[in-house]
Scaffold this motif. Sequence first.
Motif, PDB file in Angstrom:
ATOM      1  N   VAL A   1       0.839  -1.110  -0.041  1.00 35.08           N
ATOM      2  CA  VAL A   1      -0.007   0.020  -0.047  1.00 35.08           C
ATOM      3  C   VAL A   1       0.901   1.101   0.227  1.00 35.08           C
ATOM      4  CG1 VAL A   1      -1.617   1.300   1.436  1.00 35.08           C
ATOM      5  CG2 VAL A   1      -1.751  -1.057   0.986  1.00 35.08           C
ATOM      6  N   CYS A   2       0.663   2.062  -1.345  1.00 34.43           N
ATOM      7  CA  CYS A   2       1.476   3.345  -1.006  1.00 34.43           C
ATOM      8  C   CYS A   2       0.717   4.401  -0.404  1.00 34.43           C
ATOM      9  CB  CYS A   2       1.789   3.565  -2.518  1.00 34.43           C
ATOM     10  SG  CYS A   2       2.428   5.349  -2.805  1.00 34.43           S
ATOM     11  N   ASN A   3       1.160   5.086   0.617  1.00 33.56           N
ATOM     12  CA  ASN A   3       0.481   6.121   1.175  1.00 33.56           C
ATOM     13  C   ASN A   3       0.889   7.496   0.536  1.00 33.56           C
ATOM     14  OD1 ASN A   3      -0.551   8.250   2.770  1.00 33.56           O
ATOM     15  ND2 ASN A   3       0.660   7.340   4.755  1.00 33.56           N
TER      16      ASN A   3
ATOM     17  N   GLN B   1      -0.589  -7.659  -5.126  1.00 38.75           N
ATOM     18  CA  GLN B   1      -1.322  -6.632  -5.147  1.00 38.75           C
ATOM     19  C   GLN B   1      -1.011  -5.212  -4.565  1.00 38.75           C
ATOM     20  OE1 GLN B   1      -4.351  -6.490  -7.321  1.00 38.75           O
ATOM     21  NE2 GLN B   1      -4.787  -4.363  -6.581  1.00 38.75           N
ATOM     22  N   GLY B   2      -1.301  -4.243  -5.329  1.00 35.37           N
ATOM     23  CA  GLY B   2      -0.889  -3.038  -4.756  1.00 35.37           C
ATOM     24  C   GLY B   2      -2.062  -2.018  -4.898  1.00 35.37           C
ATOM     25  N   TYR B   3      -2.044  -1.063  -3.755  1.00 40.79           N
ATOM     26  CA  TYR B   3      -2.762  -0.016  -3.834  1.00 40.79           C
ATOM     27  C   TYR B   3      -2.208   1.346  -3.680  1.00 40.79           C
ATOM     28  CZ  TYR B   3      -6.850  -3.352  -3.330  1.00 40.79           C
ATOM     29  OH  TYR B   3      -7.461  -4.172  -3.812  1.00 40.79           O
ATOM     30  N   VAL B   4      -2.632   2.401  -4.561  1.00 42.90           N
ATOM     31  CA  VAL B   4      -2.046   3.667  -4.100  1.00 42.90           C
ATOM     32  C   VAL B   4      -3.009   4.527  -3.530  1.00 42.90           C
ATOM     33  CG1 VAL B   4      -1.074   5.956  -5.131  1.00 42.90           C
ATOM     34  CG2 VAL B   4      -0.361   3.561  -5.978  1.00 42.90           C
ATOM     35  N   TYR B   5      -3.258   4.818  -2.224  1.00 43.53           N
ATOM     36  CA  TYR B   5      -4.157   5.551  -1.654  1.00 43.53           C
ATOM     37  C   TYR B   5      -3.896   7.155  -1.911  1.00 43.53           C
ATOM     38  CZ  TYR B   5      -7.606   7.126   1.675  1.00 43.53           C
ATOM     39  OH  TYR B   5      -8.752   7.729   2.501  1.00 43.53           O
ATOM     40  N   LEU B   6      -4.669   7.706  -2.923  1.00 42.61           N
ATOM     41  CA  LEU B   6      -4.229   9.044  -3.227  1.00 42.61           C
ATOM     42  C   LEU B   6      -5.189  10.013  -2.836  1.00 42.61           C
ATOM     43  CD1 LEU B   6      -3.002   9.416  -6.916  1.00 42.61           C
ATOM     44  CD2 LEU B   6      -2.971  11.229  -5.107  1.00 42.61           C
TER      45      LEU B   6
ATOM     46  N   ILE C   1      -5.255   2.534  -8.382  1.00 37.71           N
ATOM     47  CA  ILE C   1      -5.188   3.848  -7.671  1.00 37.71           C
ATOM     48  C   ILE C   1      -6.658   3.986  -6.855  1.00 37.71           C
ATOM     49  CG2 ILE C   1      -5.072   6.316  -8.220  1.00 37.71           C
ATOM     50  CD1 ILE C   1      -2.582   4.575  -9.104  1.00 37.71           C
ATOM     51  N   ARG C   2      -6.582   4.310  -5.565  1.00 37.13           N
ATOM     52  CA  ARG C   2      -7.584   4.295  -4.897  1.00 37.13           C
ATOM     53  C   ARG C   2      -7.964   5.954  -4.328  1.00 37.13           C
ATOM     54  NH1 ARG C   2     -10.876   0.559  -2.208  1.00 37.13           N
ATOM     55  NH2 ARG C   2     -10.340  -1.008  -3.902  1.00 37.13           N
TER      56      ARG C   2
ATOM     57  N   VAL D   1       5.050   7.565  -0.882  1.00 40.00           N
ATOM     58  CA  VAL D   1       5.298   7.726  -2.172  1.00 40.00           C
ATOM     59  C   VAL D   1       6.906   7.808  -2.418  1.00 40.00           C
ATOM     60  CG1 VAL D   1       5.098   9.267  -4.271  1.00 40.00           C
ATOM     61  CG2 VAL D   1       3.164   8.804  -2.581  1.00 40.00           C
ATOM     62  N   ILE D   2       7.683   8.677  -1.762  1.00 41.98           N
ATOM     63  CA  ILE D   2       8.961   9.017  -1.867  1.00 41.98           C
ATOM     64  C   ILE D   2       9.929   7.663  -1.612  1.00 41.98           C
ATOM     65  CG2 ILE D   2      10.823  10.515  -1.388  1.00 41.98           C
ATOM     66  CD1 ILE D   2       8.749  11.798  -3.321  1.00 41.98           C
ATOM     67  N   SER D   3       9.425   6.997  -0.559  1.00 43.16           N
ATOM     68  CA  SER D   3      10.203   5.976  -0.233  1.00 43.16           C
ATOM     69  C   SER D   3      10.150   4.921  -1.319  1.00 43.16           C
ATOM     70  CB  SER D   3       9.553   5.217   1.018  1.00 43.16           C
ATOM     71  OG  SER D   3       9.172   5.930   1.846  1.00 43.16           O
TER      72      SER D   3
END
Lengths: 155, 505
Positions: B169-171, B208-213, B252-253, B300-302
Amino acid sequence: MSDVQTIEIMQGILARHAKQEGPLLPILHSVQAEYGFIPVDVVQIIADHLNITRAEVHGVISFYHDFRDAPAGKHIIKICRAEACQSVGANALSDRALEKLGVEWGGTTANSSVTIEAVYCLGLCACGPAAMVDGKVVGRVDGAKLDKLLAEAGA
Amino acid sequence: MKIYIPLDSAAKAVGADDVADAILLEANTRGLDIEVIRNGTRGMIWLEPLVEIETESGRVGYGIVDVADVPALLDGKLESLGVVEDLDWMKGQTRLTFQRCGITDPLSLTDYEAHGGLTGLRNAIAMTPAGIVEEVTNSGLRGRGGAGFPTGIKWNTVLGAQADQKYIVCNADEGDSGTFADRMIMEGDPFTLIEGMIIAGLAVEATQGYVYLRSEYPDAIDIMEKAVVLARAAGILGADVLGSGRAFDMEIRVGAGAYVCGEETSLLNSLEGKRGVVRAKPPLPALEGFLGKPTVVNNVISLATVPVVMEKGAAHYADFGLGRSKGTMPIQIAGNVKFGGLYETAFGLPLGDLIDKIAGGTLSGRPVKAVQVGGPLGAYMPRSKFDTPFAYEEFDGQGGLIGHAGVVVFDDSTDMLGMARFAMEFCAVESCGKCTPCRIGAVRGVETIDRIGKGDTDAIELLEDLCETMKDGSLCALGGFTPFPVMSALQNFPDDFATKKEAAE
């Protein structure tokens, strides 16, 4: 009770999100994109579909700033109130906007043309003060630019 | 002729779209053969819209370009800034995470690969999961979201967890004022985030990945969604990542405007479709995260930095920096500054150099009064602390935090009591409500600061006490860190709290 048209629209929306894990937020975004707000009629439909209570759906809607339970004005103007924008005059800009519109944060003008909302950071911190008009970003906003934005929105 | 005009929100907010339209129209009228490329931003926001024209000696820049400047630009009569790469601002940086940002067309995979993209992923595919985790651990990369927790250690926990499904999960809910690195990389080089997430997936065996944007970034949402579609079509995402036989896909969420969802456990609840209230830890999200499964939650940056670590190697990355703060940090300079923008450099630069030299002092020309580092929950640093090196432990030692490395500058007209009050007000508005110190403490904090403002000196002790309680008793950083701006304002700028009293008397 919900009318036939609402049920049809909701079936379409729910089908679009059928494959997602934890789909309540995407569903609510779709509902708001469709209606401009979350009509009270759809809460039960969503609750039934996800097998959760009506209260749980209501709890989610009321938790998030983005979701509204009544229609907004024709244009939504958001003004950034965060620190970076404050350091270059956002407070004066906010005061000016609220005074011109004659409403408080979250309010809609009497002619229903503008709803004004506070937003905490649009990521335009190096070109503030910043605003957003119907999803379009505006930077380096001064008094004159603000007046123009308000006039264009029909306030 | 190739002309570059950024599509970054900050550039658009100051007229880049209009300038692009005007250039196309003018070129069309003149029958000129030009190609307009919408690149990311170089990060020199004070020069936006910054237009670049490709020449034999390099890309020559023009800024700030207005629609009215377009005829002169195409006549070759507009005064240029010179070759962009040679500008002091660009030359002084070490760009690793942002190596491509501003240079390439963000949605061109050809551009991406031509500038080193996918090399890190290809290297990762040839390694074992444990090998990837080891490489990231050795790079010394720490969470760029604020807490600074070592990324490799977090990944190792998830790798070691047994489960039928794991998640990345990408914060991307960076809602801190003064920070825009996440937005900038997502708009300017989205594939690097996607690549970083895939590498993370390979490392911990997540598919599975999510970007919580956050919803406040509509342009970033748009670009990330397009990038995911392109990556899937190119076989980078999907059932067989670059023909490796391993699967990874992502979605993308979009968030819904709650600041607290930047906290990882709130974010997970929100992603599951619940109210974004914090969860108590343990259990760690690494063991019981999204839907109760082992989950890597990274900023994100990590994640966007992982490809360059895997491309150039852990040692190359770890070579930069100071002490335990290894590598580079994209520092975001904002607020009342002459030269605002993103400046990526190795850790260790003194804060004062950043403000006086790189940022050029205030935009208003008045003296700098305070600098808030690390977002709305960061401390206000006075000029007396300007020799503090920009690094995790060093800032901590001065009662501050570097957080997302957002730096917001205020001039001497700023009322620090007002800023302290705003911090409490913000916490009251954005509190998720789960824990009492944050929910009620913030409301009482506003009242107490108002009492001080009216001249009640007894209330200062009460405010200190309240801050202590919030710091020790809150479940997450929102309530726990709000005392940083409040107490630093009180301690470093006591006059702003005292003069009010005298004025009242």
